[in-house]
Structure formats: C-alpha cells, structure tokens
Scaffold this motif. Structure first.
Motif, PDB file in Angstrom:
ATOM      1  N   HIS A  65      10.923  -4.178  -1.396  1.00 51.34           N
ATOM      2  CA  HIS A  65       9.758  -5.062  -1.447  1.00 51.34           C
ATOM      3  C   HIS A  65       8.619  -4.489  -2.288  1.00 51.34           C
ATOM      4  CE1 HIS A  65      11.181  -8.105   1.387  1.00 51.34           C
ATOM      5  NE2 HIS A  65      11.690  -7.136   2.101  1.00 51.34           N
ATOM      6  N   ASN A  66       8.665  -3.198  -2.550  1.00 53.02           N
ATOM      7  CA  ASN A  66       7.644  -2.584  -3.394  1.00 53.02           C
ATOM      8  C   ASN A  66       8.303  -1.565  -4.321  1.00 53.02           C
ATOM      9  OD1 ASN A  66       5.369  -1.577  -4.580  1.00 53.02           O
ATOM     10  ND2 ASN A  66       4.549  -0.585  -2.755  1.00 53.02           N
ATOM     11  N   SER A  68       7.387  -0.275  -6.903  1.00 48.09           N
ATOM     12  CA  SER A  68       6.468   0.743  -7.426  1.00 48.09           C
ATOM     13  C   SER A  68       6.541   2.037  -6.626  1.00 48.09           C
ATOM     14  CB  SER A  68       5.026   0.214  -7.401  1.00 48.09           C
ATOM     15  OG  SER A  68       4.875  -0.898  -8.257  1.00 48.09           O
ATOM     16  N   LEU A  69       7.083   1.966  -5.421  1.00 49.54           N
ATOM     17  CA  LEU A  69       7.222   3.159  -4.601  1.00 49.54           C
ATOM     18  C   LEU A  69       8.152   4.176  -5.241  1.00 49.54           C
ATOM     19  CD1 LEU A  69       7.441   2.132  -0.822  1.00 49.54           C
ATOM     20  CD2 LEU A  69       5.963   3.871  -1.830  1.00 49.54           C
ATOM     21  N   CYS A 101       3.930  -4.171   5.410  1.00 46.19           N
ATOM     22  CA  CYS A 101       3.286  -4.325   4.097  1.00 46.19           C
ATOM     23  C   CYS A 101       3.450  -3.051   3.275  1.00 46.19           C
ATOM     24  CB  CYS A 101       1.801  -4.641   4.266  1.00 46.19           C
ATOM     25  SG  CYS A 101       1.440  -6.095   5.260  1.00 46.19           S
ATOM     26  N   LYS A 103       3.475  -2.574   0.275  1.00 45.08           N
ATOM     27  CA  LYS A 103       2.611  -2.552  -0.912  1.00 45.08           C
ATOM     28  C   LYS A 103       1.393  -1.662  -0.693  1.00 45.08           C
ATOM     29  CE  LYS A 103       0.031  -5.620  -4.046  1.00 45.08           C
ATOM     30  NZ  LYS A 103      -0.418  -7.016  -4.284  1.00 45.08           N
ATOM     31  N   THR A 106       1.165   1.867  -2.296  1.00 49.07           N
ATOM     32  CA  THR A 106       0.832   2.080  -3.706  1.00 49.07           C
ATOM     33  C   THR A 106      -0.486   1.397  -4.063  1.00 49.07           C
ATOM     34  OG1 THR A 106       2.254   0.184  -4.304  1.00 49.07           O
ATOM     35  CG2 THR A 106       3.231   2.384  -4.468  1.00 49.07           C
ATOM     36  N   SER A 107      -1.305   1.138  -3.065  1.00 50.37           N
ATOM     37  CA  SER A 107      -2.602   0.508  -3.305  1.00 50.37           C
ATOM     38  C   SER A 107      -3.563   1.496  -3.955  1.00 50.37           C
ATOM     39  CB  SER A 107      -3.209   0.014  -1.989  1.00 50.37           C
ATOM     40  OG  SER A 107      -2.430  -1.001  -1.414  1.00 50.37           O
ATOM     41  N   ASP A 112      -8.675  -1.541  -3.925  1.00 52.32           N
ATOM     42  CA  ASP A 112      -7.929  -2.412  -3.007  1.00 52.32           C
ATOM     43  C   ASP A 112      -8.322  -2.226  -1.542  1.00 52.32           C
ATOM     44  OD1 ASP A 112      -6.459  -3.350  -5.215  1.00 52.32           O
ATOM     45  OD2 ASP A 112      -4.976  -1.741  -5.002  1.00 52.32           O
ATOM     46  N   ARG A 140      -1.648  -7.397   6.981  1.00 56.63           N
ATOM     47  CA  ARG A 140      -1.724  -8.078   5.678  1.00 56.63           C
ATOM     48  C   ARG A 140      -3.141  -8.098   5.116  1.00 56.63           C
ATOM     49  NH1 ARG A 140       0.695 -13.807   6.599  1.00 56.63           N
ATOM     50  NH2 ARG A 140      -0.166 -14.133   4.499  1.00 56.63           N
ATOM     51  N   VAL A 143      -3.506  -5.851   2.120  1.00 55.93           N
ATOM     52  CA  VAL A 143      -2.913  -6.206   0.821  1.00 55.93           C
ATOM     53  C   VAL A 143      -3.475  -7.531   0.316  1.00 55.93           C
ATOM     54  CG1 VAL A 143      -0.789  -4.885   1.116  1.00 55.93           C
ATOM     55  CG2 VAL A 143      -0.908  -7.221   2.004  1.00 55.93           C
TER      56      VAL A 143
END
Length: 289
Positions: A65-66, A68-69, A101, A103, A106-107, A112, A140, A143
């Motif tokens: 789901h992310n 970028s991790l 979440c 995401k 990597t916030s 963010d 949530r 994010v």
C-alpha cells in the motif's frame, strides 16, 4: 523491547542483530512476495522489514500500500515514530496506526504531520494530552491534507449544524477524512431523493452522523425500500428515528417486523429495533408498546 529500540527507535544500526540471520517466517514471506532477487535485498532492507514486524505492522501489506517504504531509511522511520511519541502516541499504538495507514511512515513531518496536530489543537480544540485519543480513533487524520481535506470537511459539517467539536474530534472524526464532494454531499442528496426536505435531511445527519458513513447501494436503498414497501412506514417515522439505517436488515429489521405482523401488534420503530431480545419479547407478550 530491546530489538524494537535498536531497530525502530534508533537512527543508526551499527551491527546486525542475530535475528536478521534467521528472519521469522512472516518477514521471509514478505521478501519473497516482493519478487526481489536475494542479491538485491540489502541488510538495511531486511532490518526495515524486521522493524515493521516488531512494531506489529504487516510489512507485506504496508509495502504494497506504500511502495515508497522500499526506499525509506530506518532513520526516517525512527524520526516519524519519535515525532508521534512526542505528541503522546504510545509505542503500543504504532502497529495499529501504521497498519491502517502505512503512508504515515513516509510522511514529511513538517509539511504533513505537524499541520494535522495544529488542526487538532486550533480547529477542534483538542488539548495535547488528548492527541492520542483523537489519533487512535481515526488514524486517517495523519494522512489527510489539512488544507485540501480536513478544513473543507470541517467547514461543510459546521455549515450543516455540527457544533460539538469534542464529538468531531473523538467520535465522528471519520466525517473529517471523508470527501465532501464524493461522500458527504451524495449521502445528503440520497436522503433528499427519498422525499425528505433539505432541512429534514440535514437534521437527520446532525442527530445521527453515522448516516454519512453508510453505503447508498448496500444500506440506504435496500433498507428504505423495505421500510416503505413492506413495513409501510412513514417519512416522519424515519425523520424521528434515522438510526433505523444503522440496524441490520436481515438480522434485525426483517425478523422483528415479521414477528410483530404475525402477532398482530404495533410497536414504535425505535422500540422495535433498539430493545434487547428480552425487552422485545416482553413487548410482544404485552401486545405492543
């Protein structure tokens, strides 16, 4: 939790822990599912997988789901967890929060995360010692863009008549992370399409905010159809008891309605559905309420 501290809550990992030479089954499957050749799996990546698993995060799901991790460093993950801890979030909360979440991992803290806590404090009047309660209720929030999502949603529900900031912060915060255009307005329009005036529809969602979370196709339409078709109910009854849409059609509404019809009794809608099984039996035996 020494392993957790050395992997997830330390910016550097000078030497690999012994556990990395024999990863548990779950992280190993995660690595396999990513379809990466063993030669391309760095020690740092393995450490990151183990770090997530130790925190209680399903690393495979999180990476899916992310994505970028995959390139995030342990140091950056450490900075996120440290920042959240500084806001009162406990280590034991992290697994659930990141699992829901990923995401967040990597916030950007400055752009963010900090604005979200400022929003909680300044717009919802949440004291710092209650940040944890608000975030655990709705991860949530972390994010969601304050400018593009949270403030527009807050402005919209306030225009409708939502005035209880405490409720929005700790109970109905899902409204703040819902799209005004794609979720909130269509749900209100659906109620109006049933025959309710705009004022009545607004009054219903203000008294029962959960209406904004129900599916139009799976909830509103079948339950309304049964109510007007089989129960021959009135809009006035629904206006007074919008919680009707929160009960199961198959397990609560239909069985109880059929029984009162068979027994020839009359029970107000709220009592019909809110009463416990024992209370319902007593109402039936007494001939209604």
């Amino acid at each position: 939790m020494p392993a957790l501290q050395s992997l997830c809550f330390s910016a550097t990992t000078p030497s690999p822990p012994k556990s990395l030479t024999n990863l548990s089954t779950k992280p190993t499957k995660t690595l396999q599912n990513l379809h990466l050749p063993d030669a391309n799996i760095s020690l740092q990546f393995k450490e990151k997988i183990l770090c997530l698993e130790i925190m209680g995060v399903d690393s495979g799901k999180a990476l899916t789901h992310n994505p970028s991790l995959q390139t995030a460093t342990l140091a950056s993950i450490h900075s996120i967890t440290s920042f959240l801890q500084s806001k009162g979030i406990h280590q034991k909360d992290m697994g659930r929060i990141f699992g829901m979440c990923p995401k967040i991992l990597t916030s950007n803290i400055r752009h963010d995360l900090k604005p979200v806590f400022q929003f909680l404090s300044q717009d919802l009047n949440v004291p710092e010692n209650n940040f944890r309660k608000a975030i655990n209720k709705c991860p949530r929030l972390l994010v969601s863009s304050v400018r593009d999502q949270l403030k527009p949603a807050l402005f919209y529900v306030q225009r409708l008549g939502f005035k209880d900031m405490e409720s929005l912060a700790y109970q109905d915060s899902v409204l703040l992370v819902s799209s005004v255009e794609n979720t909130l307005i269509p749900k209100l329009d659906c109620l109006r399409s049933m025959g309710f005036s705009h004022e009545d529809a607004v009054g219903m969602v203000v008294r029962c905010p959960a209406l904004f979370t129900f599916s139009v196709e799976r909830n509103f339409k079948p339950k309304f159809g049964y109510f007007v078709g089989q129960m021959e109910g009135s809009l006035e009854a629904l206006k007074e008891f919008p919680q009707y849409f929160g009960f199961s059609l198959e397990k609560r509404i239909k069985p109880r309605h059929r029984e009162v019809v068979e027994r020839g009794v009359s029970i107000p809608l709220s009592l019909l559905l809110k009463s416990t099984d024992e209370e319902f039996r007593e109402l039936i035996e007494k001939g209604g309420g």
